[in-house]
Design an enzyme around this catalytic site. Structure first.
Site, PDB file in Angstrom:
ATOM      1  N   ASP A   1       6.190  -2.574 -28.625  1.00 45.59           N
ATOM      2  CA  ASP A   1       5.232  -1.230 -29.309  1.00 45.59           C
ATOM      3  C   ASP A   1       5.533  -2.182 -30.654  1.00 45.59           C
ATOM      4  O   ASP A   1       7.099  -2.764 -30.965  1.00 45.59           O
ATOM      5  CB  ASP A   1       5.330  -0.354 -30.229  1.00 45.59           C
ATOM      6  CG  ASP A   1       4.646   0.491 -31.366  1.00 45.59           C
ATOM      7  OD1 ASP A   1       3.359   0.035 -31.587  1.00 45.59           O
ATOM      8  OD2 ASP A   1       4.969   0.742 -31.875  1.00 45.59           O
TER       9      ASP A   1
ATOM     10  N   CYS B   1      30.240  31.268  -5.621  1.00 47.47           N
ATOM     11  CA  CYS B   1      29.677  30.441  -4.140  1.00 47.47           C
ATOM     12  C   CYS B   1      28.095  30.762  -4.273  1.00 47.47           C
ATOM     13  O   CYS B   1      27.585  31.646  -5.249  1.00 47.47           O
ATOM     14  CB  CYS B   1      29.873  31.293  -2.701  1.00 47.47           C
ATOM     15  SG  CYS B   1      29.457  33.220  -2.492  1.00 47.47           S
TER      16      CYS B   1
ATOM     17  N   ASP C   1       3.862   6.954 -29.189  1.00 51.82           N
ATOM     18  CA  ASP C   1       3.771   6.138 -27.839  1.00 51.82           C
ATOM     19  C   ASP C   1       4.391   6.627 -26.373  1.00 51.82           C
ATOM     20  O   ASP C   1       4.219   6.403 -25.748  1.00 51.82           O
ATOM     21  CB  ASP C   1       4.406   4.693 -27.886  1.00 51.82           C
ATOM     22  CG  ASP C   1       4.359   4.016 -28.075  1.00 51.82           C
ATOM     23  OD1 ASP C   1       3.615   3.869 -28.449  1.00 51.82           O
ATOM     24  OD2 ASP C   1       5.661   3.728 -29.450  1.00 51.82           O
TER      25      ASP C   1
ATOM     26  N   ASP D   1       8.257   4.429 -29.954  1.00 55.64           N
ATOM     27  CA  ASP D   1       8.925   4.827 -30.801  1.00 55.64           C
ATOM     28  C   ASP D   1       9.612   6.310 -30.276  1.00 55.64           C
ATOM     29  O   ASP D   1      10.219   6.897 -30.720  1.00 55.64           O
ATOM     30  CB  ASP D   1       8.340   5.103 -31.603  1.00 55.64           C
ATOM     31  CG  ASP D   1       7.081   5.578 -32.528  1.00 55.64           C
ATOM     32  OD1 ASP D   1       6.315   6.350 -30.737  1.00 55.64           O
ATOM     33  OD2 ASP D   1       5.791   5.299 -32.615  1.00 55.64           O
TER      34      ASP D   1
ATOM     35  N   CYS E   1      26.263  33.749  -4.411  1.00 54.91           N
ATOM     36  CA  CYS E   1      26.500  34.731  -5.678  1.00 54.91           C
ATOM     37  C   CYS E   1      25.267  34.336  -6.888  1.00 54.91           C
ATOM     38  O   CYS E   1      24.191  35.401  -6.749  1.00 54.91           O
ATOM     39  CB  CYS E   1      28.390  34.646  -6.458  1.00 54.91           C
ATOM     40  SG  CYS E   1      28.551  35.032  -5.687  1.00 54.91           S
TER      41      CYS E   1
END
Length: 839
Positions: free
Chosen positions: A510, A105, A700, A696, A108
């Site tokens: 591009d 839970c 870029d 790419d 913990c």
């Protein structure tokens, strides 16, 4: 004082007879069942973390401290463990994931974060309660991994190094546990319904009061344990959200279950009236079926993640001076030489030293046709060798491989909640409050009209209006969409992109490495004066070694491995360095012209780069960059969709104009630096446009970050290094068209799920409040609504849902063969006629 029989304060187990162990927690003596619980409880209290006992909603396992020693984890400090399981940041910190036992839970997670996070050198401790993993970022020089592991074990959360099988085992455990709940609820439902049926039939034929009493009692005996056992996941979830100050969708569900159950128990034992044992057991059964469908959908959405993680072999064959040996992956080191033959999986990223192989990279890139790899080329971990054999030199291991990077990307996407999911959660929380208020008002009104109807009406309102479908519809749809995109070869790193993609109005491309293939080639070398052309190639090969621009791929085969001093890559301009004491520049004419009296003019049309030393132009290189498969048809499909397409490139004006004309792009800008591309994106955004930038992913990065949606085309190791919202794998552009086609379906199905959920609740709530819907029918209706939205969402992940995108990809190829995408005499004519990339 002997506390035998009482539960242990820490773990809740019964205290054995004769055991008298206590620990002072918060100033009060608390009974413990063993010295392990005593030690852990004192440790928690002395660390100032006693509030853990207030917040927990599940009991921990009994700690077995007698078997925990610091030496148990000392092997984890070996370099091989760090190489295989961790990855290093640039600041010297390591990132590593551990699988923990007994995490139940949020309490913990809070305890682990506070107690382990207090160690020196721990920069991040993040616990994922849903899968029992802790994600660490730490400095091993200040706190070694063995000390972190020992501290976790001392709390009772014994750690294990993360492995692909851990997720599979956890999924199987979840399914088995859920099936246990369903089987118990189903058997209980059949039994209780049979007793109820006998009671209903007897009511028409004059059943004996003692027999009726018997059926009520036996129904109660069966229903109570069934409801408490099979319904516990709803009770725990409701309690967890309430103590956190939230209204979860399980709150009205749990309230309806417990109200129906205990009111029926009270009526059976002390009163008279209608009981709902059959309705509440049936409600739990149908609701569990819905939850099981959601569980399966969630696990299916992570199938690609699991398949990637499990794709590495258990062992591999390492070459040494005396021959070869089988070793586990943990024993490998960078620089080791491996032998990989047909039918085997590549265990690490590396470069082929010798041999020719056909490699299946479909799991990594989506390319279904094997690729031919020869000496000097890179192969990636997780690739399957279909034919041939090779000797491989390891370059990257463990968490540094491209495969691990992809797994991390998918893991990040799975744990990230997009805006649509957060909005659905907020709506569900408000709707829960509305349902609870509506149930209370309905109960009060019916108490004044007909007290006997008050309880069934309240139950019907709580059940029929539970916003399960509302809360589940969006996240399940997004998970299924992620699986569908992955099947297309598109990886989603930020799920918000699924919401934004259908709203895009402008697409900026591009050119180099995006619309064209990333592998360029040198078409012609023009050496000036007495300078040797072969020497010019070797110089260029050495200089481009430091560059990641697609232009560098044209010179890789010319690199003779010689030394380069002071090598530097200038973004979108070129490279420079010193070889044998002579300074050189290679790049655009403007970049090289800074060393000359004037900018040199290229000797012809096309793309040229110049090589120069200080004050002297030495050679020209003509570069050829064919278009990617599907480029022309992709542009056509975007135009047909009404999108404005731009081409922004750092290339020369005449080359950009030629490419734009061949692809049918009307808007273009040339000689753009990354800053110029970013300025274009912001200019379009300032005019009200929503811009998708496709590049790419590496060169870029600035403009990708500035766009509304960023898409990167990446192969191999670059897949894991990109920072885009969507990463398109493989060489072709057909996947981009398919992604644009699939994104509106995602939004449409999310809207369908929200509409279905609201329509159902808006229709069912008035009928339930008016007393026309009995509790059993409410249970069926609520469960059915959840199943409907889950099944509707699953359409996104099915292969049939991807058919339009794949058919579109086939149309792209046919259009290219017919020349339908526009003339491209120098580039498109070289495209293969099938989906296979050129060897």
């Amino acid at each position: 004082m002997n506390s035998s029989g009482n539960p242990c304060w820490h773990c809740g187990d019964p205290i054995p007879a004769g055991v008298d162990i206590q620990a002072e927690i918060g100033g009060q003596a608390r009974a413990m069942c063993c010295h392990g619980c005593q030690t852990v409880a004192r440790l928690i209290d002395s660390s100032g973390l006693g509030r853990y006992y207030e917040f927990r909603d599940a009991l921990p396992e009994r700690p077995e401290l007698d078997r925990i020693e610091a030496d148990d984890f000392i092997a984890w400090d070996r370099p091989a463990i760090y190489d295989h399981y961790a990855r290093s940041d640039c600041d010297g910190f390591y990132r590593l994931t551990l699988v923990l036992e007994n995490v139940h839970c949020a309490a913990c997670a809070w305890l682990i974060h506070r107690f382990v996070g207090a160690l020196p050198g721990l920069a991040e401790v993040r616990v994922d309660v849903s899968d029992g993993r802790v994600h660490l970022r730490f400095d091993p020089d200040r706190t070694p991994l063995s000390e972190i592991a020992a501290r976790l074990a001392s709390l009772g959360y014994r750690p294990h190094l993360d492995s692909p099988l851990a997720g599979t085992a956890r999924n199987q455990t979840e399914r088995r546990q859920m099936l246990k709940y369903i089987v118990v609820a189903g058997l209980g439902m059949m039994q209780v319904m049979s007793y109820a049926l006998a009671k209903y039939i007897g009511a028409w034929q004059g059943i004996d009061p003692e027999a009726e009493r018997f059926f009520l009692l036996i129904s109660m005996v069966v229903a109570v344990p069934v409801c408490l056992y099979s319904g516990q996941i709803f009770y725990k979830s409701a309690w967890r959200t309430l103590i956190q100050g939230r209204m979860g969708m399980d709150v009205p569900v749990a309230a309806a279950m417990l109200l129906a159950l205990f009111s029926s128990v009270y009526i059976t034992l002390f009163g008279s009236g209608a009981v709902y044992f059959d309705s509440v057991v049936m409600f739990i059964f149908f609701l569990l079926l819905g939850r099981y469908a959601v569980l399966v959908a969630r696990q299916n959405a992570g199938q690609l993640h699991s398949a990637l993680a499990r794709s590495l072999p258990v062992q591999t064959r390492r070459l040494n001076d005396s021959g070869s040996e089988l070793v586990s992956l943990v024993e490998l080191s960078v620089g080791d030489r491996l032998q990989v033959t047909a039918g085997e999986t590549v265990p690490a990223d590396g470069r082929i030293e010798s041999g020719v192989v056909m490699v299946d990279e479909s799991l990594l890139s989506g390319e279904s046709i094997p690729r031919r790899r020869v000496a000097g080329e890179q192969v990636l971990a997780g690739s399957l060798v279909r034919e041939g054999q090779m000797v491989l030199t390891i370059e990257e291991l463990g968490q540094s491989t491209a495969l691990s990077g992809i797994v991390r990307m998918l893991d990040q996407a799975r744990t990230y909640k997009p805006r649509m999911a957060l909005m659905a959660d907020r709506l569900a929380a408000w709707f829960v409050a509305f349902v609870l208020t509506g149930a209370a008002i309905s109960g009060l009104v019916w108490w004044q009209i007909d007290p006997a109807m008050a309880l069934p009406v309240v139950l019907a309102v709580l059940v029929v209006s539970c916003p399960c479908a509302l809360a589940l519809g969006t996240p399940v749809a997004l998970a299924a969409a992620a699986r569908g995109f992955a099947r297309l070869g598109v990886l989603i790193s930020r799920p918000d992109a699924l919401e934004k993609l259908p709203k895009i109005t402008h697409v900026v491309f591009d050119k180099t490495g995006t619309l064209t293939l990333p592998e360029m080639r040198v078409d012609q070398v023009l050496a000036l004066g007495n300078f040797d052309a072969d020497h010019a190639r070797r110089l260029a090969g050495r200089l481009e070694r430091v560059s990641r621009h697609p232009v560098a791929t044209a010179f890789v085969r010319f690199d003779d491995g010689g030394a380069v001093d002071q090598a530097e890559a200038v973004t979108a301009q070129g490279v420079s360095g010193s070889i044998d004491g002579v300074d050189y520049r290679l790049g655009k004419p403007e970049f090289v012209g800074q060393w000359l009296d004037e900018t040199p003019e290229p000797p012809g049309a096309g793309q040229w780069v110049a090589l120069a030393s200080s004050g002297q132009l030495l050679a020209w290189f003509s570069l050829d960059s064919p278009f990617r498969e599907g480029a022309a048809a992709l542009i056509d499909s975007l135009h047909e969709a009404g999108l404005k397409v731009w081409l922004a490139s750092g290339d020369r004006r005449e080359n950009v104009i030629q490419a734009a004309e061949q692809l049918g792009i009307d808007n273009h800008r040339s000689e753009c630096s990354p800053a110029d591309k970013l300025e274009l994106v912001r200019e379009l955004q300032a005019k009200g446009g929503r811009v998708a930038m496709i590049g790419d992913g590496i060169n870029d990065a600035p403009v990708l970050a500035g766009a509304d949606i960023s898409m990167a085309l990446a192969e191999g190791a670059d897949i894991a290094r990109t920072q885009a919202d969507l990463v398109v794998t493989g060489k072709g552009l057909n996947r981009i068209a398919a992604a644009f086609a699939l994104a509106p379906r995602v939004r449409r199905i999310v809207r369908q799920n929200l509409t279905l959920s609201f329509s159902y609740n808006a229709t069912a709530l008035p009928f339930a409040a008016a007393g026309f819907v009995p509790p059993w029918l409410a249970a069926i209706g609520m469960s059915a609504s959840s199943l409907v939205v889950v099944l509707n969402a699953q359409r996104l992940g099915r292969r049939s849902a991807l058919g339009d995108g794949r058919r579109e990809a086939g149309d792209d190829r046919r259009a290219l063969r017919k020349g339908g995408g526009g003339p491209s005499p120098s580039s498109v004519s070289r495209l293969p006629s099938s989906g296979a990339p050129q060897p």
